[in-house]
Design an enzyme around this catalytic site. Structure first.
Site, PDB file in Angstrom:
ATOM      1  N   ARG A 172      -9.650 -15.456   1.157  1.00  0.00           N
ATOM      2  CA  ARG A 172     -10.739 -15.934   0.301  1.00  0.00           C
ATOM      3  C   ARG A 172     -11.740 -14.817   0.032  1.00  0.00           C
ATOM      4  O   ARG A 172     -11.843 -14.312  -1.074  1.00  0.00           O
ATOM      5  CB  ARG A 172     -11.421 -17.141   0.963  1.00  0.00           C
ATOM      6  CG  ARG A 172     -12.360 -17.932   0.028  1.00  0.00           C
ATOM      7  CD  ARG A 172     -13.749 -17.349  -0.100  1.00  0.00           C
ATOM      8  NE  ARG A 172     -14.455 -17.259   1.161  1.00  0.00           N
ATOM      9  CZ  ARG A 172     -15.615 -16.603   1.299  1.00  0.00           C
ATOM     10  NH1 ARG A 172     -16.169 -16.003   0.259  1.00  0.00           N
ATOM     11  NH2 ARG A 172     -16.211 -16.517   2.487  1.00  0.00           N
ATOM     12  N   HIS A 207     -20.244 -11.989  11.100  1.00  0.00           N
ATOM     13  CA  HIS A 207     -19.462 -11.550   9.946  1.00  0.00           C
ATOM     14  C   HIS A 207     -19.993 -10.181   9.517  1.00  0.00           C
ATOM     15  O   HIS A 207     -21.010 -10.086   8.832  1.00  0.00           O
ATOM     16  CB  HIS A 207     -19.626 -12.572   8.816  1.00  0.00           C
ATOM     17  CG  HIS A 207     -18.804 -12.308   7.599  1.00  0.00           C
ATOM     18  ND1 HIS A 207     -17.872 -13.207   7.125  1.00  0.00           N
ATOM     19  CD2 HIS A 207     -18.772 -11.267   6.739  1.00  0.00           C
ATOM     20  CE1 HIS A 207     -17.322 -12.732   6.032  1.00  0.00           C
ATOM     21  NE2 HIS A 207     -17.854 -11.549   5.769  1.00  0.00           N
ATOM     22  N   CYS A 258     -18.407  -7.827  -1.669  1.00  0.00           N
ATOM     23  CA  CYS A 258     -19.214  -8.924  -2.192  1.00  0.00           C
ATOM     24  C   CYS A 258     -19.472  -8.656  -3.666  1.00  0.00           C
ATOM     25  O   CYS A 258     -20.059  -7.631  -4.022  1.00  0.00           O
ATOM     26  CB  CYS A 258     -20.539  -9.050  -1.448  1.00  0.00           C
ATOM     27  SG  CYS A 258     -21.600 -10.344  -2.137  1.00  0.00           S
TER      28      CYS A 258
END
Length: 305
Positions: free
Chosen positions: A20, A212, A245
């Site tokens: 993902r 994370h 990101c």
């Protein structure tokens, strides 16, 4: 060689995000069947949690526009398959396909909340609240991602108390687990310790916290070790180091799962992951993407004679 370290958890659950978080940052869409095979191989390598996809509007993340096609191909695997949802509409889509775990994503900073969600921090929390409540009522586990916990590309270093406020709100909302994101990879071990301590003092137990880390400055493993020493036992990682990101251009790849497993194996910490099978999976995925894996462990093991 295995040399156990003192004061570390006996077992770590790796929350695999490559399918993902990794693939959402690709310039082009990866074929659905390739994504499904990636998830299958990750599960077969012993990863018990594999984040499968995201039910975000295709306009915002076109790389994951095939969520409805992908999830039925993998939902019967004997592993946890959380999916990301941005709102109640995303939850509806996930529930319709039988998802059993979801995640929502918040920001600790106003700048990133605006860039990622086009809302203030408080407006985004208000948006998530009914989604989380409905998911809990439906019997789903809920994870809360919290981005920009250590630094923000627009605002710079993020005050610990600012992160604690938003984390506390997500916990009060009902999130089972909070994943603290170093989205642009600027954290260092002392900062990690300070944040975890502050969260504990604010009533958020370490048992509900995951970490994370991104490896922008090569600090992901040292930051992870600092978190483990504090008692954290859930770590997010991405097979082959895939990802970044799309809303923070300074964010480079996630902590590579193989690099994490190599360290944990050396410390005698159980993960249930077959490192050879995982490395082979990342080599295969790198071939599908047409470029080598950035993971140092993948490169080292795949070039061994």
């Amino acid at each position: 060689m295995t040399v156990p370290g003192a004061g570390l958890p006996a077992r770590v659950r790796i929350h695999e995000v490559g399918a993902r978080d990794g693939l959402q940052n690709e310039k082009g869409a990866v074929p659905t069947e390739v994504k499904a095979e990636f998830v299958r191989r990750l599960a077969a390598a012993g990863l018990g949690t594999v984040e499968a996809t995201s039910f975000v509007h295709p306009k915002w993340v076109p790389q994951l526009a095939d969520a409805e096609d992908l999830f039925p191909l993998v939902r019967d695997l004997p592993v946890r398959l959380p999916v990301l949802v941005p709102n109640e509409r995303g939850l509806d889509r996930a529930l319709a396909l039988g998802a059993r775990e979801i995640a929502v994503f918040a920001s600790a900073t106003e700048s990133f909340a605006k860039a990622n969600l086009n809302r203030t921090v408080d407006e985004s929390l208000a948006l998530f609240a009914p989604t989380v409540v409905r998911a809990i009522e439906a019997g789903l586990k809920v994870r809360g991602y919290l981005s920009m916990c250590f630094g923000d590309p627009w605002e710079g270093p993020v005050p610990v108390e600012q992160v604690v406020r938003v984390a506390r709100a997500l916990a009060d909302m009902g999130c089972d687990e909070l994943s603290l994101g170093d989205t642009i990879g600027v954290a260092t071990p002392g900062h990690v310790e300070a944040l975890l301590t502050a969260l504990n003092e604010a009533g958020v137990p370490t048992s509900r916290i995951a970490v994370h880390f991104h490896d922008t400055y090569g600090q992901a493993l040292s930051n992870t070790l600092a978190a483990l020493r504090h008692g954290v036992s859930t770590v997010d990682a991405s097979a082959g180091g895939l990802g970044g990101c799309p809303y923070a251009k300074s964010a480079t790849g996630n902590l590579a799962t193989e690099d994490l497993v190599w360290m944990l194996d050396g410390l005698g910490i159980e993960t249930g992951v077959d490192l050879a099978a995982l490395t082979a999976t990342s080599v295969w995925m790198a071939e599908q993407l047409g470029r080598p894996s950035p993971s140092r462990t993948v490169r080292a093991l795949s070039h061994k004679e």
